[in-house]
Motif scaffolding. Structure first.
Motif, mmCIF file in Angstrom:
data_model
loop_
_atom_site.group_PDB
_atom_site.id
_atom_site.type_symbol
_atom_site.label_atom_id
_atom_site.label_comp_id
_atom_site.label_asym_id
_atom_site.label_seq_id
_atom_site.Cartn_x
_atom_site.Cartn_y
_atom_site.Cartn_z
ATOM 1 N N ILE A 80 0.641 -1.258 -0.231
ATOM 2 C CA ILE A 80 0.068 -0.050 0.021
ATOM 3 C C ILE A 80 1.038 1.242 -0.039
ATOM 4 N N ALA A 81 1.986 1.335 0.942
ATOM 5 C CA ALA A 81 2.904 2.258 0.739
ATOM 6 C C ALA A 81 3.606 2.733 -0.594
ATOM 7 N N GLU A 82 3.861 1.431 -1.302
ATOM 8 C CA GLU A 82 4.068 1.887 -2.893
ATOM 9 C C GLU A 82 3.242 2.202 -3.787
ATOM 10 N N TYR A 83 2.096 1.305 -3.658
ATOM 11 C CA TYR A 83 1.124 1.565 -4.893
ATOM 12 C C TYR A 83 -0.304 2.028 -4.384
ATOM 13 N N GLY A 84 -0.629 2.188 -3.253
ATOM 14 C CA GLY A 84 -1.831 2.512 -2.924
ATOM 15 C C GLY A 84 -2.717 1.468 -2.306
ATOM 16 N N ALA A 85 -3.767 1.764 -1.692
ATOM 17 C CA ALA A 85 -4.746 0.893 -1.303
ATOM 18 C C ALA A 85 -5.610 0.342 -2.588
ATOM 19 N N ASP A 86 -5.817 1.139 -3.183
ATOM 20 C CA ASP A 86 -6.966 0.789 -4.322
ATOM 21 C C ASP A 86 -6.104 -0.146 -5.363
#
Length: 865
Positions: free
Chosen positions: A643-649
């Motif tokens: 999530i830190a790298e790509y985002g939750a969505d």
RNA sequence: GAGGAAGUGGCGAAAUCGGCAGACGCAUCGGACUUAAAAUCCGAAGCCUUCGGGCGUGGGGGUUCGAGUCCCCCCUUCCUCACCA
């Protein structure tokens, strides 16, 4: 306002907004604003044990799946109950405490905080106002209260049973902590040892647990596993007299009473109570040695259980009741062998080596008599061919049942036994009563008092909970007694009803207890006068969709069904079964890498070049394999990093895009950029990156509405297909196909962007919202749409846009595709044939068409010679 | 040993009813843009080919005009349970 897509900014912002507006709060009957006409939907995840290592992407798989279902159901107008909590009692926290001195309460609190943080990061739509923790006295008060209901119905009893004892650890271990006769932790040898334990009489519900499973919507494989576990078998109990022992007889269970006439020896489990009494002095030494050895050996070295049967003759003979005492066939030797289990049937068998593989093997090894009493049907091999025949045939050499087919022979044999008072019909189950106590600290104390007069009584309901006393040394005592026994001021008490001196029960309940009713507590989690109110249960029960790993196929699901049925009988719940639909998510595996010698190389030391892998240090080529995620392989992936790298969505989309929710599939971080690209393309469809308007003008409120024709019509059709696919994907939770449909729409829309309408944009966002809620909420708000998208309506495809006027008609010759031709959708067979014929003229030239197959709207096939 | 699930390109996978196998992605290759790179966009691509075509959904048979899909046999992998009389 910036026009770059920045998930790290928009995701926390919308999460905060959803929280402040309590949009996931489910209303109970009686709550202000509750609408009795609204349909309810209860989506439940198997709640986690909050371990110290946190969630990995495999746990998240099911949670993302149920979240998407919950969000869609809300958009369809349902009152959705989607709760989460913690199965927080259990052994790891206690084991950790013994090693580190850190109290289980403290580690549990830390771990649950971490789990919750991780779940919130993913943007899951739980109603956190219903969060529960099974180790919280406010919760376990009611676990104890429900236990009292079982106790008062006589479903809990105390008895001496053999339990796993680990000498090295000086403790009793639960079955699930012993693997192949060794402790899960430390790999120390364990032996079975009889100890007083609490048992739950689940066997008295065996028949209903078996019968009611037909009515629920569960995967057939799980139903089969439960049926097998319950293991009903019908047969007879037969009593054998023992030669020279007038006072004792030997009772066996058999599913083949028709083979009694072929029973040539008996076998007892080594632990059988008669063994000591009947063993003759000559055999005693051998028998005792065998019994001792089998206490450890039988379970210890199962890996090289070479299947060779072992056993010892007791010196005693039994009398086969099928024959007259004077008949030489009547006297049969009694052996002991570890292939007979004490816990099943009567712990003793009559051996019919002619018609049972195990008995056959045993008889051969020890040179015992084999007699044929079932003639195999024609074409089957039997004793005449030197083989054991276990199927159905015709009774022979069997006196009163001779000539009968097996089915009838069984029935007649039972009648014959009953009339002579030698036995009776009997049904047995593999299912055993449930060993429900642990000599441990971190569990629910039993709410029971052992009174001075020897009786055991329940602590009155209004005195609950019986709190765990504060302790900081949890080591089990060397005699196997529980840690709680070392707190005299807690143990010694007074029965509030009789005033008698009393000792508290010092055992605690197993890890399963809290999960035996948690779905009910979620319905009414703050109730202080009952575990849950009748109204709440009537409204929310049963769980509509229960999602979890197949690993819980038997234990948890069977125990939960058992408690639920007890509650049903007590009038506490209105349904027979707790979980209407069960869905098993697949396991997320991971890649691992092996060198030429099959040694595993930690993922950190692997370098990828194209589709080849090499050891980063040695440059050795490596092979990629698929395994479980494991710390030792260094291939555990955690959602925080993703999530830190790509985002939750993007993370959520990838979890679902990997494949159908039910399938096992490997996690491959290299694939995530595909989902990230999709999210960014969606963003750019709506937002002009270089511009400074929050949204492209065509999507803004008041934008001109284009006529549905030309490119706009093309997009309308593309959107209809995407909406249809999305909707269909919820049937089997193959949400990957929904995402593929969204991608296709965005691929179609990108080159035709000027023709795309505000209406098409907002409908697309509504369909994507359950999958990528933050992105869609942000774009929805930039479009100036009213309210929150999480509360918008689920869009449905308009059927007439799903129909194309023109189709590509495949034309086959002899079943092979030779051409495709354009045809009108509603062309009749003759027209289709004509179009097809001209399309494949060259393939038909000089050939005779013997048959023409026309499937309207599908294809045309010419069969030629 | 028993039961369950599954085998489709280099990889993850798709394919209501038996009807164009490989949608959608990843990785790969080419092109545009760029001083360059990244990012982005456009395009190619199952395998073989003598360029006619042939072969392809673990293997072998079968049913059918037509099979990834239905039937029989076999092989492999993963998960669960272990002698249940």
């Amino acid at each position: 306002m910036t026009n770059a897509y920045e998930p790290q900014k928009i995701e926390p912002r919308w999460q905060a907004r959803w929280q402040s507006e309590a949009v996931y709060r489910a209303l109970n009957p009686g709550d202000p604003g509750f609408d009795p006409k609204q349909k309810k939907y209860y989506v439940l995840d198997m709640f986690p044990y909050p371990s110290g290592s946190g969630l990995h992407v495999g746990h998240a798989l099911g949670y993302v799946g149920t979240d998407i279902v919950s969000r869609k159901k809300r958009m369809e107008g349902c009152n959705v109950l989607h709760p989460m909590g913690w199965d927080a009692f259990g052994l790891p926290a206690e084991q950790y405490a013994i090693q580190t001195g850190k109290h289980p309460r403290a580690t549990t609190n830390e771990n649950t905080r971490n789990f919750k943080r991780q779940l919130e990061l993913i943007g899951l739509s739980y109603d956190w106002s219903r969060e529960i923790d099974t180790s919280d006295p406010k919760y376990y008060r009611w676990t104890q209260w429900l236990f009292n209901r079982l106790f008062e119905k006589g479903l809990a009893y105390r008895t001496s049973v053999p339990v796993w004892w680990c000498e090295e650890l000086k403790t009793v271990l639960a079955n699930e902590e012993v693997i192949n006769g060794r402790s899960e932790r430390g790999n120390h040898p364990c032996v079975r040892r009889p100890l007083e334990q609490w048992m739950l009489r689940i066997t008295s519900y065996a028949e209903r647990l078996l019968a009611d499973i037909d009515a629920v919507d569960w995967p057939e494989s799980i139903k089969i596993q439960q049926r097998e576990w319950i293991g009903k078998s019908e047969g007879a109990e037969i009593r054998f007299a023992l030669d020279g022992h007038d006072t004792h007889s030997l009772t066996v269970f058999t599913t083949r009473p028709d083979t009694l006439w072929g029973a040539t020896f008996m076998v007892l489990a080594p632990e059988h109570e008669l063994v000591q009494r009947i063993t003759t002095p000559q055999q005693r030494a051998a028998v005792e040695q065998y019994v001792k050895a089998s206490a450890t050996k039988s379970e210890l070295d199962r890996t090289d259980a070479s299947k060779v049967k072992t056993g010892v003759f007791t010196g005693c003979f039994a009398l086969n009741p099928a024959f007259d005492v004077a008949d030489p066939r009547a006297k049969v030797p009694v052996w002991i062998a570890d292939y007979v289990m004490l816990g099943y049937g009567t712990g003793a068998i009559m051996s019919v080596p002619g018609h049972d593989e195990r008995d056959f093997e045993f008889a051969r090894k020890f040179d015992l008599e084999v007699r044929e009493v079932v003639a195999p049907p024609k074409g089957h091999k039997g004793l005449a061919d030197g083989e054991c025949f276990t199927g159905e045939g015709t009774a022979v050499n069997s006196g009163p049942i001779d000539g009968l087919a097996t089915k009838a022979a069984k029935a007649r044999a039972i009648e014959w036994l009953v009339s002579r008072k030698l036995g009776s019909a009997r049904t047995t189950y593999k299912l055993r009563d449930w060993l429900f106590s642990r000599q441990r600290y971190w569990g629910e104390p039993f709410p029971l008092l052992h009174l001075a007069d020897g009786t055991t009584v329940a602590v009155p309901d209004d005195e609950l909970p019986v709190l765990l006393p504060p302790m900081d040394d949890f080591k089990p005592a060397s005699d196997g007694s529980a840690p709680l026994a070392r707190v005299p001021e807690w143990v010694n008490t007074v029965d509030p009803r009789s005033g008698q001196k009393a000792r508290r029960d010092t055992d605690t309940m197993p890890g399963w207890a809290g999960s035996c009713w948690y779905w009910l507590r979620f319905m009414d989690p703050h109730n202080q006068t009952a575990p849950f109110s009748k109204e709440a249960e009537r409204y929310w029960g049963p769980v509509d969709l229960y999602v979890g790993g197949a690993g819980h196929a038997v234990m948890h699901l069977l125990y939960a069904r058992f408690w639920h049925k007890v509650f049903f009988d007590a009038g506490l719940v209105h349904t027979n079964e707790p979980f209407q639909r069960l869905f098993n998510q697949g396991m997320v595996t991971a890649y691992a890498y092996q060198d030429a010698g099959s040694r595993l190389v930690p993922s950190a030391a692997v370098e990828a070049s194209g589709d080849k892998y090499v050891n980063a240090e040695t440059r050795e080529p490596l092979t990629q394999i698929v395994t479980k995620m494991a710390k030792s392989l260094g291939n555990v992936v955690n959602p925080d990093d993703m999530i830190a790298e790509y985002g939750a969505d993007t993370f959520r989309l990838y979890e679902m895009f990997m494949g159908p929710l039910a399938d096992s599939k490997p996690w491959n971080t290299r694939d995530i950029p595909g989902c990230k690209r999709f999210v960014e393309r969606v963003w750019r469809v709506f937002v002009e990156p270089e511009g400074d308007a929050p949204i492209r003008a065509q999507f803004a409120a008041g934008a001109q509405v284009p006529a549905i024709q030309g490119d706009t019509l093309t997009l309308e059709r593309s959107l209809a297909r995407a909406l249809k696919r999305a909707d269909d994907s919820f049937q089997n939770l193959n949400l990957n196909t929904a995402i593929a449909g969204f991608m296709t729409f965005i691929n179609d829309a990108t080159p035709l962007l000027p023709a795309m309408s505000r209406s098409q944009g907002e409908r697309f966002l509504r369909a994507l919202a359950p999958f990528a809620p933050h992105l869609c909420e942000e774009l929805w708000s930039r479009m100036g749409m009213p309210g929150l998208i999480v509360q918008a309506q689920w869009p449905v495809a308009e059927a007439h846009y799903l129909i194309e006027d023109e189709i590509d008609l495949p034309v086959q010759v002899n079943g092979k595709l030779r051409a495709t031709a354009k045809a009108q959708k509603d062309a009749d067979n003759a027209q289709l044939e004509a179009i097809a014929r001209s399309a494949v003229e060259n393939h038909l030239a000089g050939k005779e068409v013997v048959k023409t197959v026309v499937v309207p709207g599908r294809l045309v096939n010419f069969v030629v010679k």
